[in-house]
Each structure stands twice: as structure tokens, then as C-alpha cells.
Design a protein around this motif. Structure first.
Motif, PDB file in Angstrom:
ATOM      1  N   GLY A   8      -8.986 -14.870  14.853  1.00 49.39           N
ATOM      2  CA  GLY A   8      -7.705 -15.029  14.194  1.00 49.39           C
ATOM      3  C   GLY A   8      -6.568 -14.451  15.020  1.00 49.39           C
ATOM      4  O   GLY A   8      -6.776 -13.894  16.097  1.00 49.39           O
ATOM      5  N   ASN A   9      -5.367 -14.561  14.483  1.00 54.11           N
ATOM      6  CA  ASN A   9      -4.170 -14.145  15.209  1.00 54.11           C
ATOM      7  C   ASN A   9      -3.557 -12.854  14.681  1.00 54.11           C
ATOM      8  O   ASN A   9      -2.395 -12.569  14.950  1.00 54.11           O
ATOM      9  N   ARG A  10      -4.314 -12.093  13.924  1.00 50.03           N
ATOM     10  CA  ARG A  10      -3.812 -10.849  13.351  1.00 50.03           C
ATOM     11  C   ARG A  10      -3.461  -9.876  14.474  1.00 50.03           C
ATOM     12  O   ARG A  10      -4.244  -9.666  15.396  1.00 50.03           O
ATOM     13  N   ALA A  11      -2.294  -9.255  14.399  1.00 46.32           N
ATOM     14  CA  ALA A  11      -1.824  -8.361  15.468  1.00 46.32           C
ATOM     15  C   ALA A  11      -2.700  -7.113  15.617  1.00 46.32           C
ATOM     16  O   ALA A  11      -2.907  -6.619  16.718  1.00 46.32           O
ATOM     17  N   ASP A  12      -3.216  -6.600  14.506  1.00 45.61           N
ATOM     18  CA  ASP A  12      -4.017  -5.368  14.570  1.00 45.61           C
ATOM     19  C   ASP A  12      -5.516  -5.663  14.476  1.00 45.61           C
ATOM     20  O   ASP A  12      -6.267  -4.954  13.823  1.00 45.61           O
ATOM     21  N   LYS A  13      -5.939  -6.700  15.172  1.00 45.10           N
ATOM     22  CA  LYS A  13      -7.333  -7.123  15.168  1.00 45.10           C
ATOM     23  C   LYS A  13      -8.235  -5.997  15.673  1.00 45.10           C
ATOM     24  O   LYS A  13      -7.904  -5.295  16.626  1.00 45.10           O
ATOM     25  N   VAL A  14      -9.379  -5.821  15.033  1.00 48.37           N
ATOM     26  CA  VAL A  14     -10.347  -4.794  15.430  1.00 48.37           C
ATOM     27  C   VAL A  14     -11.102  -5.263  16.671  1.00 48.37           C
ATOM     28  O   VAL A  14     -11.652  -6.363  16.687  1.00 48.37           O
ATOM     29  N   ILE A  15     -11.107  -4.425  17.681  1.00 47.65           N
ATOM     30  CA  ILE A  15     -11.884  -4.711  18.889  1.00 47.65           C
ATOM     31  C   ILE A  15     -13.229  -4.007  18.727  1.00 47.65           C
ATOM     32  O   ILE A  15     -13.276  -2.810  18.448  1.00 47.65           O
ATOM     33  N   PRO A  16     -14.338  -4.742  18.873  1.00 54.15           N
ATOM     34  CA  PRO A  16     -15.651  -4.129  18.649  1.00 54.15           C
ATOM     35  C   PRO A  16     -15.959  -3.050  19.690  1.00 54.15           C
ATOM     36  O   PRO A  16     -15.541  -3.132  20.834  1.00 54.15           O
ATOM     37  N   ARG A  17     -16.686  -2.053  19.246  1.00 51.58           N
ATOM     38  CA  ARG A  17     -17.179  -1.012  20.153  1.00 51.58           C
ATOM     39  C   ARG A  17     -18.615  -1.339  20.519  1.00 51.58           C
ATOM     40  O   ARG A  17     -19.388  -1.808  19.682  1.00 51.58           O
ATOM     41  N   ARG A  18     -18.973  -1.067  21.748  1.00 51.30           N
ATOM     42  CA  ARG A  18     -20.333  -1.370  22.208  1.00 51.30           C
ATOM     43  C   ARG A  18     -21.372  -0.608  21.393  1.00 51.30           C
ATOM     44  O   ARG A  18     -22.435  -1.154  21.081  1.00 51.30           O
ATOM     45  N   GLU A  19     -21.079   0.637  21.025  1.00 52.02           N
ATOM     46  CA  GLU A  19     -22.068   1.403  20.254  1.00 52.02           C
ATOM     47  C   GLU A  19     -22.326   0.768  18.895  1.00 52.02           C
ATOM     48  O   GLU A  19     -23.440   0.860  18.374  1.00 52.02           O
TER      49      GLU A  19
END
Length: 77
Positions: free
Chosen positions: A8-19
Motif C-alpha cells: 500500500g501507499n501508507r506513509a508510515d508503513k511498517v518495515i519488517p525486521r529480519r528477527e
């Protein structure tokens, strides 16, 4: 289990963490749950292992599977 990044285009999109990814995949491995990695997650982590497909281990095509409360897959009778 299907693992992917937020779309999606949400500005505060969650970026996944590798852990997070590794913890979920580790749980799935212990509990014999196949994991499919979406391409949008591979954009962050291109070194992820190959995806598993639940139908790869079926003895006959078209078998139905269900998950019970412990998260394992078992054949429906």
C-alpha cells in the motif's frame, strides 16, 4: 504460513525486521508448518530460503488440510 511485507501507499508503513521473519519461520519449522515468502518480503531480504508449498508433501493431489489449535496441519477425515 504466508509471510510478506506491508503493501500500500501508507506513509508510515511498517518495515519488517529480519528477527521477526526468522522467529516466525523458526516457529513454523518446529511445528512442521510450511512457509511461503512473498516477493515483497524478498525485496528486503533476498537471502530468504526457498518457499515451501503445503501441497508438495501431499500423497494425493486435492487432499484437504486443516490447522488444529497447536498450529500443525492434519488431514481432514
Amino acid at each position: 504460513m504466508i509471510l510478506g511485507a506491508e503493501t500500500g501507499n501508507r506513509a508510515d508503513k511498517v518495515i519488517p525486521r529480519r528477527e521477526w521473519v526468522d522467529q516466525i519461520a523458526g516457529f513454523c519449522e518446529v511445528n512442521e508448518i510450511p512457509v511461503f515468502y512473498k516477493d515483497n518480503l524478498r525485496a528486503y531480504f533476498p537471502d530468504l530460503p526457498a518457499s515451501a508449498f503445503p501441497w508438495d508433501n501431499e500423497e494425493e493431489p486435492g487432499q484437504n488440510w486443516k490447522a488444529h489449535y497447536m498450529g500443525r496441519f492434519e488431514r481432514q477425515e
